[in-house]
Design a protein around this motif. Structure first.
Motif, PDB file in Angstrom:
ATOM      1  N   VAL A  26       0.906  -1.217  -0.182  1.00 23.81           N
ATOM      2  CA  VAL A  26       0.068   0.118  -0.018  1.00 23.81           C
ATOM      3  C   VAL A  26       0.770   1.218  -0.096  1.00 23.81           C
ATOM      4  O   VAL A  26       0.429   2.305  -0.794  1.00 23.81           O
ATOM      5  N   VAL A  27       1.940   1.232   0.915  1.00 24.40           N
ATOM      6  CA  VAL A  27       2.736   2.386   0.755  1.00 24.40           C
ATOM      7  C   VAL A  27       3.660   2.602  -0.372  1.00 24.40           C
ATOM      8  O   VAL A  27       3.864   3.623  -1.032  1.00 24.40           O
ATOM      9  N   PHE A  28       3.932   1.572  -0.920  1.00 20.02           N
ATOM     10  CA  PHE A  28       4.388   1.388  -2.220  1.00 20.02           C
ATOM     11  C   PHE A  28       3.580   2.102  -3.489  1.00 20.02           C
ATOM     12  O   PHE A  28       3.946   2.751  -4.208  1.00 20.02           O
ATOM     13  N   VAL A  29       2.337   1.475  -3.523  1.00 16.13           N
ATOM     14  CA  VAL A  29       1.354   2.256  -4.392  1.00 16.13           C
ATOM     15  C   VAL A  29       1.142   3.879  -4.061  1.00 16.13           C
ATOM     16  O   VAL A  29       1.228   4.553  -5.076  1.00 16.13           O
ATOM     17  N   VAL A  30       1.285   4.196  -2.887  1.00 18.79           N
ATOM     18  CA  VAL A  30       0.811   5.712  -2.700  1.00 18.79           C
ATOM     19  C   VAL A  30       2.195   6.577  -3.065  1.00 18.79           C
ATOM     20  O   VAL A  30       2.077   7.401  -3.868  1.00 18.79           O
ATOM     21  N   LEU A  31       3.545   5.772  -2.962  1.00 18.70           N
ATOM     22  CA  LEU A  31       4.633   6.395  -3.437  1.00 18.70           C
ATOM     23  C   LEU A  31       4.570   6.353  -4.944  1.00 18.70           C
ATOM     24  O   LEU A  31       5.343   7.379  -5.584  1.00 18.70           O
ATOM     25  N   LEU A  32       4.134   5.435  -5.676  1.00 15.87           N
ATOM     26  CA  LEU A  32       4.048   5.301  -6.899  1.00 15.87           C
ATOM     27  C   LEU A  32       2.961   6.167  -7.705  1.00 15.87           C
ATOM     28  O   LEU A  32       3.051   6.818  -8.792  1.00 15.87           O
ATOM     29  N   LEU A  33       2.230   6.862  -6.863  1.00 15.28           N
ATOM     30  CA  LEU A  33       1.182   8.078  -7.231  1.00 15.28           C
ATOM     31  C   LEU A  33       1.772   9.286  -7.076  1.00 15.28           C
ATOM     32  O   LEU A  33       0.941  10.276  -7.634  1.00 15.28           O
ATOM     33  N   LEU A  34       2.910   9.408  -6.522  1.00 17.23           N
ATOM     34  CA  LEU A  34       3.494  10.774  -6.353  1.00 17.23           C
ATOM     35  C   LEU A  34       3.820  11.474  -7.586  1.00 17.23           C
ATOM     36  O   LEU A  34       3.582  12.744  -7.980  1.00 17.23           O
ATOM     37  N   PRO A  35       4.607  10.451  -8.613  1.00 17.47           N
ATOM     38  CA  PRO A  35       4.955  11.354  -9.804  1.00 17.47           C
ATOM     39  C   PRO A  35       3.808  11.874 -10.582  1.00 17.47           C
ATOM     40  O   PRO A  35       4.238  12.955 -11.082  1.00 17.47           O
ATOM     41  N   PRO A  36       3.042  11.386 -10.754  1.00 20.54           N
ATOM     42  CA  PRO A  36       1.869  11.848 -11.471  1.00 20.54           C
ATOM     43  C   PRO A  36       1.415  13.337 -10.941  1.00 20.54           C
ATOM     44  O   PRO A  36       1.167  14.189 -11.735  1.00 20.54           O
ATOM     45  N   MET A  37       1.153  13.503  -9.564  1.00 19.63           N
ATOM     46  CA  MET A  37       1.336  14.989  -8.940  1.00 19.63           C
ATOM     47  C   MET A  37       2.210  15.767  -9.232  1.00 19.63           C
ATOM     48  O   MET A  37       1.842  16.984  -9.609  1.00 19.63           O
ATOM     49  N   VAL A  38       3.305  15.453  -9.132  1.00 22.40           N
ATOM     50  CA  VAL A  38       4.589  16.079  -9.409  1.00 22.40           C
ATOM     51  C   VAL A  38       4.671  16.732 -10.724  1.00 22.40           C
ATOM     52  O   VAL A  38       4.849  17.704 -11.207  1.00 22.40           O
ATOM     53  N   LEU A  39       4.406  15.507 -12.046  1.00 27.18           N
ATOM     54  CA  LEU A  39       4.387  15.855 -13.304  1.00 27.18           C
ATOM     55  C   LEU A  39       3.284  16.827 -13.827  1.00 27.18           C
ATOM     56  O   LEU A  39       3.561  17.610 -14.643  1.00 27.18           O
ATOM     57  N   SER A  40       1.997  16.947 -12.828  1.00 21.14           N
ATOM     58  CA  SER A  40       1.087  17.774 -13.134  1.00 21.14           C
ATOM     59  C   SER A  40       1.351  19.358 -12.979  1.00 21.14           C
ATOM     60  O   SER A  40       0.769  19.994 -13.505  1.00 21.14           O
ATOM     61  N   LEU A  41       2.566  19.465 -12.048  1.00 21.16           N
ATOM     62  CA  LEU A  41       2.895  20.866 -11.527  1.00 21.16           C
ATOM     63  C   LEU A  41       3.956  21.295 -12.327  1.00 21.16           C
ATOM     64  O   LEU A  41       4.335  22.582 -12.358  1.00 21.16           O
TER      65      LEU A  41
END
Lengths: 171, 65
Positions: A26-41
């Motif tokens: 679960v922690v791994f999946v959350v960390l995997l979702l970070l890049p899309p958030m950064v890429l959007s900015l």
């Protein structure tokens, strides 16, 4: 890795319940979702930079980030997988992998087992049917293994062979 | 820009290979023989790591020299 005595056989190997790894995933999946958030900015931050450089650079670091996540997930899985209790007809072997190049192996001869206690604490442990086994030995040491699946079967197995071993000694 | 990134990439690759090799060594050394799960996980990890390493190499060479 494991040297058995003459007439000794492995009865079962206990590893921690899958719930332990599920939390890590679960922690791994959350960390995997970070890049899309950064890429959007990113377009707002790098608007004034050369896009011919920024775009492949971003993708490069994204690939490296995923590789880092993969290797840490692999490390945590190794730690989970190599932690085990091996129950033989003569002893209980507690193997604990504590990261890389750090391993602890303890043995409890079955004839020294005095008391076996199981503990199921909380909603998750109750519904997923795992818990803690505590083994008290004759030397007043306590061995504890947490997140044990099939708790009652493990306890019964330990007690069955402990009783048989102690009967053999008295006879 | 390209040269510093290339140096970083080489250092990263070396450290990554060493780290991954250490994990694989532990799994091969300490896994009980009758448990095949570690072989599957090692294979999946190596495949995914190689795949993303190739992606990163592709993006590295797209950076203007």
């Amino acid at each position: 890795m494991l040297k058995l005595n003459e007439n000794e056989k492995i009865l079962t190997t206990i590893r921690k319940h899958w719930f332990v790894m599920a939390r890590t995933i679960v922690v791994f999946v959350v960390l995997l979702l970070l890049p899309p958030m950064v890429l959007s900015l990113l377009p707002f931050i790098t608007a004034e930079f050369d896009q011919a450089t920024i775009e492949p650079l971003t993708n490069l670091f994204l690939s490296l980030y995923i590789m880092v996540l993969l290797v840490f997930l692999f490390l945590l899985w190794m730690d989970y997988y190599l932690d085990m209790w091996i129950i033989t007809n003569e002893r209980i072997i507690d193997v604990e992998q504590q990261g890389l190049f750090h391993r602890q192996v303890s043995e409890i001869p079955l004839q020294h087992v005095q008391d076996v206690t199981i503990e199921v604490k909380g909603v998750i442990e109750t519904f997923l049917k795992f818990g803690t086994i505590r083994i008290q030995t004759a030397g007043e040491r306590e061995f504890k293994i947490e997140f044990v699946p099939n708790l009652y079967e493990a306890k019964d197995l330990i007690l069955k062979y402990t009783t048989a071993m102690q009967k053999n000694i008295r006879a | 820009m390209f040269i510093p990134i290339l140096v970083f990439f080489i250092v990263f690759t070396v450290l990554y290979v060493l780290f991954a090799a250490a994990i694989i060594y532990h799994l091969r050394q300490y896994t009980l023989s009758e448990h095949p799960a570690s072989k599957v996980v090692i294979s999946v990890f190596l495949f995914l790591a190689a795949l993303f390493w190739l992606f990163s190499l592709t993006f590295l060479f797209k950076i203007p020299y």
